[in-house]
Design a protein around this motif. Structure first.
Motif, PDB file in Angstrom:
ATOM      1  N   THR A   1       0.810  -1.218   0.000  1.00  0.00           N
ATOM      2  CA  THR A   1       0.000   0.000   0.000  1.00  0.00           C
ATOM      3  C   THR A   1       0.843   1.268   0.000  1.00  0.00           C
ATOM      4  O   THR A   1       0.342   2.348  -0.301  1.00  0.00           O
ATOM      5  CB  THR A   1      -0.875   0.049   1.263  1.00  0.00           C
ATOM      6  OG1 THR A   1       0.008   0.026   2.401  1.00  0.00           O
ATOM      7  CG2 THR A   1      -1.828  -1.127   1.329  1.00  0.00           C
TER       8      THR A   1
ATOM      9  N   ASN B   1      -6.643   1.534  -1.532  1.00  0.00           N
ATOM     10  CA  ASN B   1      -6.354   0.859  -0.266  1.00  0.00           C
ATOM     11  C   ASN B   1      -5.258   1.614   0.463  1.00  0.00           C
ATOM     12  O   ASN B   1      -4.165   1.783  -0.074  1.00  0.00           O
ATOM     13  CB  ASN B   1      -5.861  -0.566  -0.512  1.00  0.00           C
ATOM     14  CG  ASN B   1      -6.897  -1.416  -1.222  1.00  0.00           C
ATOM     15  OD1 ASN B   1      -8.059  -1.481  -0.803  1.00  0.00           O
ATOM     16  ND2 ASN B   1      -6.495  -2.062  -2.306  1.00  0.00           N
TER      17      ASN B   1
ATOM     18  N   SER C   1      -2.321   1.318  -4.538  1.00  0.00           N
ATOM     19  CA  SER C   1      -3.031   0.044  -4.432  1.00  0.00           C
ATOM     20  C   SER C   1      -4.509   0.365  -4.609  1.00  0.00           C
ATOM     21  O   SER C   1      -5.094   1.105  -3.817  1.00  0.00           O
ATOM     22  CB  SER C   1      -2.770  -0.574  -3.046  1.00  0.00           C
ATOM     23  OG  SER C   1      -3.624  -1.687  -2.845  1.00  0.00           O
TER      24      SER C   1
ATOM     25  N   GLY D   1      -8.485  -1.071  -5.593  1.00  0.00           N
ATOM     26  CA  GLY D   1      -9.359  -2.233  -5.714  1.00  0.00           C
ATOM     27  C   GLY D   1     -10.526  -1.949  -6.646  1.00  0.00           C
ATOM     28  O   GLY D   1     -11.134  -0.872  -6.583  1.00  0.00           O
TER      29      GLY D   1
ATOM     30  N   SER E   1     -13.460  -5.935  -2.877  1.00  0.00           N
ATOM     31  CA  SER E   1     -12.471  -5.087  -3.542  1.00  0.00           C
ATOM     32  C   SER E   1     -11.052  -5.598  -3.313  1.00  0.00           C
ATOM     33  O   SER E   1     -10.170  -5.381  -4.146  1.00  0.00           O
ATOM     34  CB  SER E   1     -12.622  -3.627  -3.124  1.00  0.00           C
ATOM     35  OG  SER E   1     -12.065  -3.403  -1.878  1.00  0.00           O
TER      36      SER E   1
ATOM     37  N   THR F   1      -7.805  -6.218  -6.338  1.00  0.00           N
ATOM     38  CA  THR F   1      -6.819  -5.157  -6.090  1.00  0.00           C
ATOM     39  C   THR F   1      -5.593  -5.300  -6.990  1.00  0.00           C
ATOM     40  O   THR F   1      -5.070  -6.397  -7.188  1.00  0.00           O
ATOM     41  CB  THR F   1      -6.390  -5.164  -4.604  1.00  0.00           C
ATOM     42  OG1 THR F   1      -7.454  -4.595  -3.838  1.00  0.00           O
ATOM     43  CG2 THR F   1      -5.127  -4.344  -4.375  1.00  0.00           C
TER      44      THR F   1
END
Ligand code: PLP
Length: 388
Positions: A155, A287, A299, A301, A347, A351
């Motif tokens: 992330t 994310n 990141s 999703g 989600s 991702t």
């Protein structure tokens, strides 16, 4: 077909300047840096220059730099050193979102009688530090080491390393940070942050694969992980990987010089990619905390589709990225990072991680922005989970 490479948190290309500096050490300059003759000694002097350049990237002194074979070895060496130094201390603190280099070692140590606290993160991937500080209060004498990553590889979320290092130092607890993803993307200052040990990996910053660094603060005792010769001042046996160390030295110098561009141009490209994908693809979400995040990582999703299928279609149009699944373990479950963040299954499954480098361009972002909506639409058309 031209490749658009946005998987730089997995690995980066070796910078041409790095390769150029390495090449003579594969051919003409093959001496052993430990040899008494000047042919080897000259290589030793070049290694010293590399050590200085790496130290400079993180504001360490050259003597605090130990070259290893990779980030994984650095992480293992740090934690194993701590437990060897403190055999009576049976508690390790880490987080639930560490790289397997730390996570799997900790799981192994649990089978050997150690207690490991895996600190939770919130929905945005931020460290929940309450448990950390209460455990530090109640169990200070039993904690062998705290090991927390500086920034998350999936992330990009950044942990409050300075704050934790300060509190650990107040309690006399060793603190190690895995800065493999943070290095070269945000400034790192080991002196200002007060960490005891810190891991780096060459192949994430445009040096070759198979070279890493463990920073060990001056004054910290360090029993070697690889016991052998006197190399690295007795802290890591094995004849030095000279060409790669020299490459990492050059890469560190380049990385330091490019921190400004990372923070401006690359952050700008990432933000552009992020806002365009969110705007053009319904039911998509980022994310992780967006503010305290590495400038190169996104990141994102996409509900009701599957990451691996998205990657396959992206591959057909020349785009390289990663999914958010635990695919390395052969399962399609969302990764331990997304699960720890409690990202909804819908989600998490869809991702994709885009991770940029200095080599990426606006044209490449435009290619991704054009390519992604039809890919997601196509997969949703055949998804039993897509009900909109
Ligand atoms: N730590 C983090 C956060 C990483 O992202 C990685 C690699 O992906 C590693 C450690 C392992 O580094 P290496 O591949 O050099 O062993």
């Amino acid at each position: 077909m031209n490749i658009v490479y946005t998987d730089n948190n997995a690995t980066t290309r070796v910078a041409p300047e790095v390769l150029e500096e390495m090449m003579p050490y594969f051919s003409d300059l093959y001496g052993n840096p430990s040899s008494m003759h000047s042919f080897g000694g000259n290589v030793g002097r070049k290694l010293q220059e590399a050590r200085e350049r790496v130290a400079d990237l993180i504001n360490a002194t050259p003597l605090e730099i130990v070259f290893t074979s990779c980030g994984t070895e650095s992480d293992n060496a740090a934690i194993m050193a701590a437990i060897e130094l403190n055999p009576e201390k049976k508690h390790i603190i880490t987080s639930a979102v560490e790289h397997p280099a730390v996570k799997n070692l900790c799981a192994h140590l649990e089978t050997k009688g150690y207690t490991v606290t895996y600190l939770p993160v919130d929905r945005e991937g931020r460290l929940e530090s309450e448990l950390l500080y209460s455990t530090m209060e109640s169990k200070a004498d039993d904690i062998a080491i705290i090991s927390l990553m500086w920034a998350n590889n999936e992330t990009g979320v950044i942990f409050p390393v300075e704050e934790v290092a300060r509190r650990a130092s107040d309690k006399g607890i060793l603190f190690h940070t895995d800065a493999v993803q943070a290095a070269g993307k945000i400034p790192i200052d080991v002196k200002a942050s007060g960490v005891d040990m810190l891991s780096l990996s060459g192949h994430k910053i445009h040096a070759p694969k198979g070279i890493g660094v463990l920073y060990v603060k001056n004054g910290i005792k360090f029993p070697p992980f690889l016991k052998g010769g006197h190399q690295e001042r007795g802290r890591r046996g094995g004849t030095e990987n000279t060409a790669s160390i020299i490459g990492l030295g050059k890469a560190s110098e380049l990385a330091k010089g490019h921190l400004g561009e990372m923070d401006t141009r690359i952050r700008g490209l990432r933000d552009y990619l992020e806002s365009e994908l969110l705007a053009r693809i319904p039911s998509s979400s980022v994310n992780g905390e967006r503010r305290d995040r590495l400038p190169n990582t996104l990141s994102i999703g996409f509900d009701a589709v599957e990451g691996e299928s998205i990657l396959l279609l992206m591959d057909q149009v020349g785009i390289c990225a990663s999914s958010g699944s635990a695919c390395t373990s052969g399962s399609l479950d969302p990764s331990h990072v997304l699960m720890a963040m409690k990202v909804p299954f819908e989600s998490a499954h869809g991702t994709i991680r885009f991770s940029l480098s200095l080599y990426n361009t606006k044209e490449e972002m435009d290619h991704i922005i054009e390519a992604m909506p039809p890919i997601i639409e196509k997969l949703r058309a055949i998804s039993p989970f897509w009900k909109k």
